[in-house]
Design a protein around this motif. Structure first.
Motif, mmCIF file in Angstrom:
data_model
loop_
_atom_site.group_PDB
_atom_site.id
_atom_site.type_symbol
_atom_site.label_atom_id
_atom_site.label_comp_id
_atom_site.label_asym_id
_atom_site.label_seq_id
_atom_site.Cartn_x
_atom_site.Cartn_y
_atom_site.Cartn_z
ATOM 1 N N SER A 145 29.677 21.393 -60.259
ATOM 2 C CA SER A 145 28.667 21.893 -59.330
ATOM 3 C C SER A 145 27.880 23.101 -59.833
ATOM 4 C CB SER A 145 29.342 22.279 -58.008
ATOM 5 O OG SER A 145 29.996 21.173 -57.431
ATOM 6 N N PHE A 146 28.435 23.848 -60.770
ATOM 7 C CA PHE A 146 27.899 25.156 -61.157
ATOM 8 C C PHE A 146 27.041 25.008 -62.416
ATOM 9 C CE2 PHE A 146 29.293 29.755 -62.328
ATOM 10 C CZ PHE A 146 28.124 30.258 -61.788
ATOM 11 N N ASP A 147 25.751 24.828 -62.201
ATOM 12 C CA ASP A 147 24.814 24.572 -63.300
ATOM 13 C C ASP A 147 24.449 25.873 -64.020
ATOM 14 O OD1 ASP A 147 22.792 22.758 -64.686
ATOM 15 O OD2 ASP A 147 21.479 24.294 -63.841
ATOM 16 N N LEU A 148 24.581 25.876 -65.332
ATOM 17 C CA LEU A 148 24.321 27.088 -66.123
ATOM 18 C C LEU A 148 22.860 27.523 -66.032
ATOM 19 C CD1 LEU A 148 25.077 29.281 -68.166
ATOM 20 C CD2 LEU A 148 24.768 27.570 -69.993
ATOM 21 N N ALA A 149 21.928 26.597 -66.160
ATOM 22 C CA ALA A 149 20.505 26.962 -66.147
ATOM 23 C C ALA A 149 20.111 27.563 -64.798
ATOM 24 C CB ALA A 149 19.655 25.735 -66.448
ATOM 25 N N THR A 150 20.608 26.993 -63.709
ATOM 26 C CA THR A 150 20.297 27.520 -62.382
ATOM 27 C C THR A 150 20.919 28.896 -62.186
ATOM 28 O OG1 THR A 150 20.242 25.255 -61.524
ATOM 29 C CG2 THR A 150 20.418 27.034 -59.909
ATOM 30 N N PHE A 151 22.124 29.076 -62.688
ATOM 31 C CA PHE A 151 22.800 30.366 -62.614
ATOM 32 C C PHE A 151 22.009 31.424 -63.382
ATOM 33 C CE2 PHE A 151 26.322 33.111 -64.458
ATOM 34 C CZ PHE A 151 26.560 33.827 -63.291
ATOM 35 N N SER A 152 21.575 31.099 -64.583
ATOM 36 C CA SER A 152 20.794 32.024 -65.398
ATOM 37 C C SER A 152 19.496 32.411 -64.694
ATOM 38 C CB SER A 152 20.492 31.383 -66.752
ATOM 39 O OG SER A 152 19.729 32.255 -67.555
ATOM 40 N N GLU A 153 18.841 31.434 -64.113
ATOM 41 C CA GLU A 153 17.600 31.700 -63.376
ATOM 42 C C GLU A 153 17.853 32.617 -62.188
ATOM 43 O OE1 GLU A 153 14.278 29.149 -60.811
ATOM 44 O OE2 GLU A 153 15.632 28.118 -62.197
ATOM 45 N N GLY A 154 18.958 32.398 -61.490
ATOM 46 C CA GLY A 154 19.294 33.230 -60.345
ATOM 47 C C GLY A 154 19.561 34.677 -60.729
ATOM 48 N N LEU A 155 20.265 34.885 -61.828
ATOM 49 C CA LEU A 155 20.552 36.248 -62.284
ATOM 50 C C LEU A 155 19.274 36.968 -62.702
ATOM 51 C CD1 LEU A 155 23.835 35.903 -64.385
ATOM 52 C CD2 LEU A 155 23.566 36.345 -61.936
ATOM 53 N N HIS A 190 29.721 44.932 -67.989
ATOM 54 C CA HIS A 190 29.929 46.065 -67.092
ATOM 55 C C HIS A 190 29.424 45.698 -65.691
ATOM 56 C CE1 HIS A 190 29.663 50.070 -65.313
ATOM 57 N NE2 HIS A 190 30.355 50.556 -66.356
ATOM 58 N N PRO A 191 30.188 46.022 -64.647
ATOM 59 C CA PRO A 191 29.794 45.624 -63.287
ATOM 60 C C PRO A 191 28.502 46.257 -62.786
ATOM 61 C CG PRO A 191 31.750 47.035 -63.260
ATOM 62 C CD PRO A 191 31.528 46.650 -64.667
ATOM 63 N N ALA A 192 28.080 47.380 -63.385
ATOM 64 C CA ALA A 192 26.852 48.038 -62.936
ATOM 65 C C ALA A 192 25.618 47.601 -63.734
ATOM 66 C CB ALA A 192 27.008 49.557 -63.028
ATOM 67 N N ARG A 193 25.795 46.725 -64.717
ATOM 68 C CA ARG A 193 24.638 46.238 -65.480
ATOM 69 C C ARG A 193 23.635 45.563 -64.552
ATOM 70 N NH1 ARG A 193 25.506 44.043 -70.674
ATOM 71 N NH2 ARG A 193 23.459 43.053 -70.473
ATOM 72 N N PRO A 194 22.345 45.850 -64.705
ATOM 73 C CA PRO A 194 21.357 45.085 -63.926
ATOM 74 C C PRO A 194 21.498 43.603 -64.220
ATOM 75 C CG PRO A 194 20.348 47.017 -64.940
ATOM 76 C CD PRO A 194 21.726 46.897 -65.537
ATOM 77 N N SER A 195 21.454 42.816 -63.177
ATOM 78 C CA SER A 195 21.663 41.378 -63.329
ATOM 79 C C SER A 195 20.712 40.755 -64.337
ATOM 80 C CB SER A 195 21.501 40.699 -61.966
ATOM 81 O OG SER A 195 21.610 39.317 -62.057
ATOM 82 N N THR A 199 22.093 39.123 -71.556
ATOM 83 C CA THR A 199 21.593 38.204 -72.567
ATOM 84 C C THR A 199 22.039 36.781 -72.216
ATOM 85 O OG1 THR A 199 23.557 38.346 -73.968
ATOM 86 C CG2 THR A 199 21.839 40.019 -74.301
ATOM 87 N N GLN A 200 21.441 35.794 -72.859
ATOM 88 C CA GLN A 200 21.835 34.412 -72.599
ATOM 89 C C GLN A 200 23.290 34.185 -72.975
ATOM 90 O OE1 GLN A 200 20.231 32.269 -70.864
ATOM 91 N NE2 GLN A 200 21.789 30.662 -71.092
ATOM 92 N N ALA A 201 23.729 34.817 -74.046
ATOM 93 C CA ALA A 201 25.127 34.672 -74.458
ATOM 94 C C ALA A 201 26.061 35.261 -73.398
ATOM 95 C CB ALA A 201 25.356 35.356 -75.803
ATOM 96 N N SER A 205 28.863 33.313 -71.154
ATOM 97 C CA SER A 205 30.248 33.781 -71.113
ATOM 98 C C SER A 205 30.697 34.026 -69.674
ATOM 99 C CB SER A 205 30.388 35.068 -71.937
ATOM 100 O OG SER A 205 31.704 35.563 -71.880
ATOM 101 N N LEU A 206 29.818 34.625 -68.870
ATOM 102 C CA LEU A 206 30.141 34.905 -67.472
ATOM 103 C C LEU A 206 30.286 33.609 -66.674
ATOM 104 C CD1 LEU A 206 30.548 36.899 -65.164
ATOM 105 C CD2 LEU A 206 28.059 37.079 -64.950
ATOM 106 N N HIS A 207 29.389 32.679 -66.907
ATOM 107 C CA HIS A 207 29.440 31.376 -66.238
ATOM 108 C C HIS A 207 30.788 30.697 -66.500
ATOM 109 C CE1 HIS A 207 28.592 26.955 -66.172
ATOM 110 N NE2 HIS A 207 27.912 27.275 -65.078
#
Length: 279
Positions: A145-155, A190-195, A199-201, A205-207
């Motif tokens: 269910s968790f699409d990488l491209a959609t996740f990247s776009e959301g961030l 880091h949790p305070a990094r702006p979303s 980077t794509q990498a 990794s987070l996904h």
């Protein structure tokens, strides 16, 4: 707060215990638990005679699918369900039990909530999908269910801290304070990094960390920090595998640096300052 692994564990137990049962009576002792415009007596009576066909889940919501309706239950901070068979009735009802479901076979299901923050809502089955669309709930954190491209776009749409983006349930559903800290550590972010600074990498990794950590925590029956128990009264076990959450002052399991704790959005936040550098 029960997060996706705890809610999924509760769902599995409830499915085993109450699917197929028919409601005979519903007793509500704390009205604010119920989200409805109906008088409570009518709301409770609407449930009587309906059979629980399936217990499902979406994000942190439990969904009891009945004959005509769906009962949606959000456990919030401390909500939990306890089941009593017809041969094992409670001698007394806890003061923290606010809704009791009685079944035609003599068994009972009690909703217990010390903080009284949990909520229940009754919808026609046909309206459930629209309910979650209106909520803007993100996808489930699974490979399917968790699409990488959609996740990247959301961030990329957000400048606020990545932790806060993950907590708001829009880009992915089910993560709360514990698991957001854990997945960010796993991905070295880091949790305070702006979303939108990842980077794509890092996004990749987070996904992957989200998928893996949530699967591991679910397999372990969730995390018990203070009071969480599943429907059978058993604690979770993922607290034995936490890397940073509630570990302030302890050595990072990856590099040995001291785990730190800060506040982000009024939430206690744990991270390793060496592994998770704020760029």
């Amino acid at each position: 707060m029960p997060e996706l692994p705890e809610v999924e564990t509760a769902r599995r137990g409830l499915a085993e215990l109450v699917e197929g049962k028919v409601l005979a009576k519903v007793v509500i002792t704390w009205p604010r638990i119920i989200h409805t415009d109906q008088p409570l007596e009518e709301w409770a009576e609407r449930l009587v005679g309906q059979r629980i066909h399936h217990v499902n889940r979406r994000g942190k919501y439990l969904i009891f699918e009945l004959d005509q309706d769906a009962l949606l239950s959000h456990l919030r901070m401390e909500g939990k369900y306890r089941y009593f068979s017809s041969d094992d009735q409670p001698e007394e009802v806890s003061v923290h039990v606010h809704v009791r479901f009685y079944f035609t076979d003599g068994s009972q299901l009690h909703y217990q909530d010390v903080r009284k923050f949990g909520r229940m809502e009754l919808l026609p089955l046909s309206e459930v999908d629209d309910f979650f669309i209106r909520k803007g709930l993100g996808p489930e954190p699974t490979e399917a269910s968790f699409d990488l491209a959609t996740f990247s776009e959301g961030l990329n749409k957000h400048q606020k801290a990545i932790k806060l983006v993950l907590l708001d349930q829009k880009v992915v559903a089910g993560l709360g304070n514990i698991y957001v800290d854990e997945v960010l550590f796993r991905a070295c972010v880091h949790p305070a990094r702006p979303s939108n600074s990842l980077t794509q990498a890092e996004v990749e990794s987070l996904h992957q960390a989200i998928i893996v950590v949530m699967a591991e925590a679910t397999a372990a029956g969730g995390t018990t920090i203070r009071t969480y128990e599943n429907t059978f009264g058993q604690p979770g076990h993922y607290q034995d595998y936490l890397q940073v959450y509630a570990k302030a002052g302890e050595a990072c399991p990856r590099c040995g640096s001291s785990i730190e704790k800060i506040k982000l959005g009024q939430r206690g936040t744990h991270f390793c300052p060496n592994c998770q550098v704020l760029l």
